[in-house]
Design a protein around this motif. Structure first.
Motif, PDB file in Angstrom:
ATOM      1  N   LEU A 243      -7.024   9.116  40.753  1.00 14.44           N
ATOM      2  CA  LEU A 243      -6.564  10.530  41.180  1.00 14.44           C
ATOM      3  C   LEU A 243      -7.557  11.535  40.968  1.00 14.44           C
ATOM      4  O   LEU A 243      -7.598  12.348  41.928  1.00 14.44           O
ATOM      5  N   LYS A 244      -8.337  11.511  39.699  1.00 19.54           N
ATOM      6  CA  LYS A 244      -9.153  12.795  39.582  1.00 19.54           C
ATOM      7  C   LYS A 244     -10.422  12.568  40.827  1.00 19.54           C
ATOM      8  O   LYS A 244     -10.529  13.504  41.137  1.00 19.54           O
ATOM      9  N   SER A 245     -10.801  11.115  40.848  1.00 17.02           N
ATOM     10  CA  SER A 245     -11.891  11.126  41.674  1.00 17.02           C
ATOM     11  C   SER A 245     -11.474  11.778  43.143  1.00 17.02           C
ATOM     12  O   SER A 245     -12.254  12.386  43.918  1.00 17.02           O
ATOM     13  N   LEU A 252      -4.623  17.740  46.705  1.00 15.75           N
ATOM     14  CA  LEU A 252      -3.924  17.017  45.713  1.00 15.75           C
ATOM     15  C   LEU A 252      -2.801  16.204  45.883  1.00 15.75           C
ATOM     16  O   LEU A 252      -2.543  15.038  45.656  1.00 15.75           O
ATOM     17  N   LYS A 253      -2.035  16.887  47.041  1.00 22.10           N
ATOM     18  CA  LYS A 253      -0.990  16.076  47.558  1.00 22.10           C
ATOM     19  C   LYS A 253      -1.272  14.844  48.308  1.00 22.10           C
ATOM     20  O   LYS A 253      -0.670  14.112  47.903  1.00 22.10           O
ATOM     21  N   LYS A 254      -2.283  14.937  48.901  1.00 22.92           N
ATOM     22  CA  LYS A 254      -2.535  13.756  49.781  1.00 22.92           C
ATOM     23  C   LYS A 254      -3.182  12.729  48.767  1.00 22.92           C
ATOM     24  O   LYS A 254      -2.978  11.534  48.788  1.00 22.92           O
ATOM     25  N   LEU A 273       0.906  15.682  37.501  1.00 20.13           N
ATOM     26  CA  LEU A 273       0.000  15.305  36.474  1.00 20.13           C
ATOM     27  C   LEU A 273      -1.415  15.981  37.009  1.00 20.13           C
ATOM     28  O   LEU A 273      -1.983  16.839  36.347  1.00 20.13           O
ATOM     29  N   GLY A 274      -1.556  15.955  38.198  1.00 16.51           N
ATOM     30  CA  GLY A 274      -2.729  16.831  38.933  1.00 16.51           C
ATOM     31  C   GLY A 274      -2.528  18.371  38.651  1.00 16.51           C
ATOM     32  O   GLY A 274      -3.855  18.991  38.317  1.00 16.51           O
ATOM     33  N   LEU A 275      -1.664  18.831  38.737  1.00 19.48           N
ATOM     34  CA  LEU A 275      -1.260  20.148  38.717  1.00 19.48           C
ATOM     35  C   LEU A 275      -1.678  20.412  37.168  1.00 19.48           C
ATOM     36  O   LEU A 275      -2.087  21.486  36.963  1.00 19.48           O
TER      37      LEU A 275
END
Ligand code: SAM
Length: 279
Positions: A243-245, A252-254, A273-275
């Motif tokens: 997800l980070k990469s 982020l949504k995509k 988590l990304g947020l």
């Protein structure tokens, strides 16, 4: 002994010369040829057990080249034993090309079991043994070592590594940062030998003990790490890394949607988590 040509895969001690089976000694005494990784090293063991069978070298640099002629000798009825410097051949040791060539050629291959450092260390470590993953040696390069450890961060089976004494401290430090300070670890050193030691505790505790005592950075070493304790709600570390990469290149949504589909996770959990990284 078998009537037809046979390759015997014979386990030998990992330290204490008495740790060898009666059957192994009998086969080594009566076979036609012993293939050893280092003939000078194995001479000590053979002399100790009155074994005078002819010995030649089979090591990682010549094993592919020698496989065909050994298969030919075996087909002609030879009884050949394969041993390594310590423990069970093929376990982080030479022999795989030869055993494979024998199986493909229909030559009989017979295991003669005995010690292996992985099983010996695990048996006395006090970590769960119902499921374990033998990782063997980590790559020598720092980046590759760390990424292999990252890939193992969510593994719930006990992890077993072979490690060289000069890399031990660095490996424990990287494990601490990847697996967390509180993960249980056991470092088994010089097992079955005079200075046999088992250090156990959390990664933070054992790393501290090894750093403080240079004697702990000597000899032969097996590192065993407790598997990850599963939190059913947690996002696996591999998914978080992906997800980070991806989020560096995609919204982020995509990125969350792609990772969710790939690992069978919930999109919203990954998005949240990304947020949280920016907070
Ligand atoms: N074939 C062997 C076996 O069955 O265990 C392993 C060979 S591998 C080249 C050698 C590594 O095994 C060492 O670097 C160490 O990590 C581990 N090892 C072998 N003997 C050991 C011992 N007595 N105590 C702890 N680790 C040992």
């Amino acid at each position: 002994m078998q009537d037809s040509g046979t390759l015997y895969i014979v386990a030998t001690p990992i330290g204490n010369l008495a740790d060898i089976t009666f059957r192994a000694v009998d086969i080594l005494q009566h076979c036609d040829l012993i293939m050893a990784e280092d003939t000078r090293h194995s001479r000590v063991l053979l002399d100790h057990h009155d074994i005078s069978t002819k010995m030649t070298a089979l090591h990682e640099h010549n094993e592919r080249a020698r496989a065909d002629s050994l298969v030919e000798q075996l087909r002609n009825g030879a009884k050949i034993a394969l041993i390594s410097d310590a423990g069970t051949p093929l376990i982080s040791d030479p022999g795989y090309p030869l055993v494979r060539a024998c199986r493909q050629a229909g030559v009989k291959v017979v295991p003669v079991p005995g010690p292996s450092a992985v099983i010996t260390a695990l048996s006395a470590a006090g970590l769960p043994t119902d499921r374990f993953m033998f990782v063997g040696f980590l790559p020598a390069k720092a980046g590759a070592r760390e990424s292999q450890l990252q890939n193992l961060a969510d593994e719930s089976a006990t992890l077993v590594f072979y490690e060289s004494p000069r890399r031990l401290l660095n490996t424990l430090e990287v494990m601490q940062s990847v697996f967390g300070e509180q993960r249980d670890v056991v470092v088994a050193r010089e097992v079955t030998k005079q200075f046999e030691t088992f250090l156990s505790g959390t990664l933070a505790e054992v790393t501290g003990q090894v750093a403080a005592d240079s004697n702990q950075q000597r000899g032969e070493i097996v590192v065993m790490v407790h598997g990850a304790r599963r939190d059913p709600e947690a996002v696996p570390a591999v998914a978080e890394t992906l997800l980070k990469s991806l989020s560096e290149h995609l919204p982020l949504k995509k990125a969350a949607a792609v990772v969710a589909e790939h690992y069978g996770l919930r999109k919203n959990q990954l998005y949240q988590l990304g947020l949280s990284w920016d907070k």
